[in-house]
Design a protein around this motif. Structure first.
Motif, PDB file in Angstrom:
ATOM      1  N   ILE A  11      -5.970  35.169 -29.117  1.00 52.05           N
ATOM      2  CA  ILE A  11      -4.724  35.665 -29.685  1.00 52.05           C
ATOM      3  C   ILE A  11      -3.554  34.935 -29.037  1.00 52.05           C
ATOM      4  N   THR A  12      -2.513  34.716 -29.821  1.00 53.21           N
ATOM      5  CA  THR A  12      -1.302  34.053 -29.343  1.00 53.21           C
ATOM      6  C   THR A  12      -0.105  34.909 -29.704  1.00 53.21           C
ATOM      7  N   PRO A  13       0.759  35.242 -28.748  1.00 54.42           N
ATOM      8  CA  PRO A  13       1.962  36.028 -29.076  1.00 54.42           C
ATOM      9  C   PRO A  13       2.786  35.322 -30.141  1.00 54.42           C
ATOM     10  N   LEU A  14       3.299  36.109 -31.071  1.00 56.20           N
ATOM     11  CA  LEU A  14       4.075  35.564 -32.180  1.00 56.20           C
ATOM     12  C   LEU A  14       5.555  35.685 -31.868  1.00 56.20           C
ATOM     13  N   PHE A  15       6.275  34.617 -32.061  1.00 55.17           N
ATOM     14  CA  PHE A  15       7.716  34.603 -31.837  1.00 55.17           C
ATOM     15  C   PHE A  15       8.427  34.761 -33.170  1.00 55.17           C
ATOM     16  N   LYS A  16       9.455  35.590 -33.194  1.00 58.95           N
ATOM     17  CA  LYS A  16      10.256  35.749 -34.399  1.00 58.95           C
ATOM     18  C   LYS A  16      11.214  34.564 -34.519  1.00 58.95           C
ATOM     19  N   ARG A  17      11.090  33.838 -35.609  1.00 59.10           N
ATOM     20  CA  ARG A  17      11.931  32.669 -35.820  1.00 59.10           C
ATOM     21  C   ARG A  17      13.080  33.041 -36.759  1.00 59.10           C
ATOM     22  N   VAL A  18      14.288  32.780 -36.317  1.00 57.01           N
ATOM     23  CA  VAL A  18      15.473  33.076 -37.107  1.00 57.01           C
ATOM     24  C   VAL A  18      15.961  31.779 -37.710  1.00 57.01           C
ATOM     25  N   HIS A  19      15.946  31.689 -39.042  1.00 64.99           N
ATOM     26  CA  HIS A  19      16.368  30.481 -39.740  1.00 64.99           C
ATOM     27  C   HIS A  19      17.827  30.609 -40.125  1.00 64.99           C
ATOM     28  N   ALA A  20      18.587  29.560 -39.874  1.00 74.58           N
ATOM     29  CA  ALA A  20      20.009  29.567 -40.220  1.00 74.58           C
ATOM     30  C   ALA A  20      20.173  29.552 -41.739  1.00 74.58           C
ATOM     31  N   GLU A  21      21.163  30.274 -42.246  1.00 74.69           N
ATOM     32  CA  GLU A  21      21.418  30.290 -43.681  1.00 74.69           C
ATOM     33  C   GLU A  21      21.999  28.961 -44.128  1.00 74.69           C
ATOM     34  N   SER A  22      21.550  28.501 -45.290  1.00 75.08           N
ATOM     35  CA  SER A  22      22.026  27.206 -45.792  1.00 75.08           C
ATOM     36  C   SER A  22      23.483  27.324 -46.214  1.00 75.08           C
ATOM     37  N   ARG A  23      24.238  26.316 -45.866  1.00 73.32           N
ATOM     38  CA  ARG A  23      25.658  26.310 -46.182  1.00 73.32           C
ATOM     39  C   ARG A  23      25.889  25.551 -47.481  1.00 73.32           C
ATOM     40  N   VAL A  24      26.856  26.028 -48.236  1.00 76.34           N
ATOM     41  CA  VAL A  24      27.212  25.366 -49.479  1.00 76.34           C
ATOM     42  C   VAL A  24      28.412  24.452 -49.176  1.00 76.34           C
TER      43      VAL A  24
ATOM     44  N   GLU B  93       2.088  41.664 -12.461  1.00 73.27           N
ATOM     45  CA  GLU B  93       3.042  42.744 -12.178  1.00 73.27           C
ATOM     46  C   GLU B  93       3.545  43.393 -13.468  1.00 73.27           C
ATOM     47  N   MET B  94       3.901  42.571 -14.456  1.00 72.16           N
ATOM     48  CA  MET B  94       4.347  43.110 -15.745  1.00 72.16           C
ATOM     49  C   MET B  94       3.261  43.958 -16.398  1.00 72.16           C
ATOM     50  N   LEU B  95       2.036  43.401 -16.428  1.00 71.66           N
ATOM     51  CA  LEU B  95       0.938  44.102 -17.082  1.00 71.66           C
ATOM     52  C   LEU B  95       0.614  45.404 -16.359  1.00 71.66           C
ATOM     53  N   THR B  96       0.688  45.398 -15.031  1.00 67.83           N
ATOM     54  CA  THR B  96       0.351  46.590 -14.253  1.00 67.83           C
ATOM     55  C   THR B  96       1.304  47.743 -14.555  1.00 67.83           C
ATOM     56  N   TYR B  97       2.617  47.470 -14.506  1.00 66.95           N
ATOM     57  CA  TYR B  97       3.554  48.583 -14.713  1.00 66.95           C
ATOM     58  C   TYR B  97       3.535  49.067 -16.162  1.00 66.95           C
TER      59      TYR B  97
ATOM     60  N   ASN C 133      12.930  29.120 -18.217  1.00 66.03           N
ATOM     61  CA  ASN C 133      12.698  30.420 -17.593  1.00 66.03           C
ATOM     62  C   ASN C 133      12.729  31.546 -18.622  1.00 66.03           C
ATOM     63  N   GLN C 134      13.641  31.448 -19.588  1.00 58.10           N
ATOM     64  CA  GLN C 134      13.716  32.480 -20.610  1.00 58.10           C
ATOM     65  C   GLN C 134      12.487  32.458 -21.519  1.00 58.10           C
ATOM     66  N   PHE C 135      11.986  31.258 -21.827  1.00 53.45           N
ATOM     67  CA  PHE C 135      10.776  31.148 -22.640  1.00 53.45           C
ATOM     68  C   PHE C 135       9.579  31.767 -21.918  1.00 53.45           C
ATOM     69  N   VAL C 136       9.441  31.460 -20.616  1.00 54.85           N
ATOM     70  CA  VAL C 136       8.312  31.994 -19.843  1.00 54.85           C
ATOM     71  C   VAL C 136       8.386  33.520 -19.784  1.00 54.85           C
ATOM     72  N   ASP C 137       9.575  34.078 -19.501  1.00 59.20           N
ATOM     73  CA  ASP C 137       9.728  35.531 -19.442  1.00 59.20           C
ATOM     74  C   ASP C 137       9.385  36.172 -20.780  1.00 59.20           C
ATOM     75  N   SER C 138       9.879  35.579 -21.866  1.00 59.16           N
ATOM     76  CA  SER C 138       9.618  36.126 -23.190  1.00 59.16           C
ATOM     77  C   SER C 138       8.126  36.088 -23.517  1.00 59.16           C
ATOM     78  N   TYR C 139       7.468  34.970 -23.193  1.00 57.09           N
ATOM     79  CA  TYR C 139       6.048  34.830 -23.499  1.00 57.09           C
ATOM     80  C   TYR C 139       5.207  35.833 -22.705  1.00 57.09           C
ATOM     81  N   LEU C 140       5.559  36.020 -21.439  1.00 55.46           N
ATOM     82  CA  LEU C 140       4.815  36.975 -20.612  1.00 55.46           C
ATOM     83  C   LEU C 140       5.009  38.399 -21.115  1.00 55.46           C
ATOM     84  N   HIS C 141       6.235  38.744 -21.498  1.00 54.57           N
ATOM     85  CA  HIS C 141       6.478  40.097 -22.013  1.00 54.57           C
ATOM     86  C   HIS C 141       5.723  40.335 -23.318  1.00 54.57           C
ATOM     87  N   GLN C 142       5.728  39.348 -24.213  1.00 50.49           N
ATOM     88  CA  GLN C 142       5.022  39.523 -25.471  1.00 50.49           C
ATOM     89  C   GLN C 142       3.510  39.592 -25.273  1.00 50.49           C
ATOM     90  N   SER C 143       2.996  38.784 -24.343  1.00 50.43           N
ATOM     91  CA  SER C 143       1.556  38.802 -24.066  1.00 50.43           C
ATOM     92  C   SER C 143       1.121  40.146 -23.500  1.00 50.43           C
TER      93      SER C 143
END
Length: 427
Positions: free
Chosen positions: A413-426, A311-315, A253-263
């Motif tokens: 066009i495809t909405p772009l998702f920001k990918r957060v990469h975890a910092e490598s641990r020593v 509905e999202m696009l209209t408002y 559900n969170q993925f769908v909401d995010s994709y619709l908002h970005q689109s």
């Protein structure tokens, strides 16, 4: 215009137990009032108004456990449900064709009920310190910069599968900062679909049509269905609660909401940069009811929330000053835009078979009477523009007659998702 700020509370969060407790109290109070209402309705005593319900249940334990304003809003939810039922019943008796069936009286709530804190149930002192604090709760949400207490409408706690959503609703003034950039001559039309979530065309042939990619949504739903079926197979008779299933539902559900908002954000930015003034969107009433497109296509199509997308696009478009018209789209995919076919409106009792000049071939192409090819979804979107906004798209008729087909292939066009990469641990 109202806007909503959402905060997702997962299990393990410090506010999770409070949200669970207060939504349970809300359900219990609602169902207690509902018992009185249903008994009065079925035995002919009549249902109670909000004032009567408040008098009857002031000494109720669930009422006392909630803040007074919150308890009153729970009872108001119950009273409003019965008012809406009586209005729907009256409308059904006048014209039953507007309904899929006879309206049923409100029933009990099996799951936890939402909770509302209106402006009067939010601490003004805490707000001045920079926090939105609902009455008698541990919730402290940072105030959005520039937000006044008078603009704060309410705070809602909504139970969802595997989590709770805290929504802060506030009023924002209408702005006209984008009006100066609008082009009164430029109109657009949108055809909603599956693989192509939205096909966008313009009444200016110099502007290339746009397709918003819908395959990521389709892929996410297919993965979700497989995982749900797999995890349900591990449970006895497929019943009972599962944290894994709840997590899958929440993530999907969170993925769908995010994709619709970005689109929708990408579409609005595109329209503002071009200066679009009017947008036509095709949507048929009850278009997902009694689908007969095959088992797989039915599942894919029904799981994508097209109405929510519209509905999202209209408002978002109306917020920047763009006029939006949602219209029915019958026969727009079958009619030939290049041949300028007449586009009829579907009538359920009319058995006349309409004949069109062109035909759709394979998956993505439409061939006109003279053999010219055009993208099938572009053809449908242009016909939606013709049907909904003839003044804006009538200029195409002379262009097609004098110069032939000039519509170019759309860009995807495809909405772009920001990918957060975890910092490598020593180590």
């Amino acid at each position: 215009m109202r806007q909503v700020e959402k905060h997702i509370i997962k299990e393990g969060h410090e506010w999770f137990d409070y949200c669970s407790e207060i939504t349970t109290l809300s359900r219990q109070l609602y169902n207690t009032a509902q018992f009185t209402q249903r008994q009065g309705f079925f035995y002919g005593w009549g249902t109670q108004t909000l004032i009567c319900l408040d008098t009857l249940f002031k000494q109720n334990e669930n009422y006392k456990s909630l803040p007074a304003k919150v308890a009153q809003l729970v009872l108001k939810q119950n009273a409003d449900g019965w008012i809406a039922y009586y209005k729907a019943l009256s409308a059904y008796k006048v014209d039953s064709t507007k309904f899929t069936g006879r309206p049923k009286p409100p029933n009990y709530i099996d799951v936890k009920n939402l909770v509302k804190f209106n402006n009067q149930a939010i601490s003004k002192r805490e707000f001045s310190k920079g926090s939105v604090a609902p009455s008698m709760s541990p919730i402290r949400i940072p105030v959005k910069p520039g937000l006044r207490f008078e603009d704060l409408c309410e705070v809602r706690i909504i139970p969802k599968t595997g989590c709770y959503v805290i929504e802060v609703v506030y009023e924002i003034p209408q702005t006209s900062e984008f009006f100066c950039s609008l082009n009164p001559e430029l109109n657009a039309a949108i055809d909603i679909g599956l693989d192509n979530l939205a096909t966008i065309v313009f009444n200016d042939l110099a502007i290339q049509p746009i397709i918003v990619n819908g395959k990521p949504l389709k892929s996410a739903n297919q993965f979700y269905n497989k995982q749900i079926a797999r995890n349900r197979g591990f449970r006895s008779l497929g019943k009972g609660k599962s944290r894994r299933i709840a997590s899958l539902v929440r993530n999907r559900n969170q993925f769908v909401d995010s994709y619709l908002h970005q689109s929708t954000k990408m579409i609005v930015d595109e329209f503002v940069s071009l200066g679009v003034t009017h947008v036509s969107i095709g949507k048929n009433e009850q278009w997902k009811t009694r689908l007969n497109l095959g088992k797989r296509t039915n599942q894919n199509f029904t799981q994508i929330p097209h109405a929510k997308f519209i509905e999202m696009l209209t408002y978002k478009l109306e917020r920047v000053g763009i006029t939006v018209k949602v219209t029915e789209e019958s026969y727009t995919s079958k009619a030939s835009f290049i041949d300028w076919d007449i586009i009829p409106t579907y009538q359920p009792n009319n058995k006349v078979k309409h004949v069109f000049s062109g035909r759709r071939v394979k998956r993505a192409w439409y061939i006109s009477k003279t053999g010219l090819k055009i993208h099938a979804d572009v053809n449908g979107a242009l016909n939606i523009g013709r049907k909904s906004n003839p003044e804006g798209f009538d200029s195409f008729k002379s262009i097609l007659r004098d110069k032939g087909c000039q519509v170019v292939h759309p860009r995807r066009i495809t909405p772009l998702f920001k990918r957060v990469h975890a910092e490598s641990r020593v180590a």
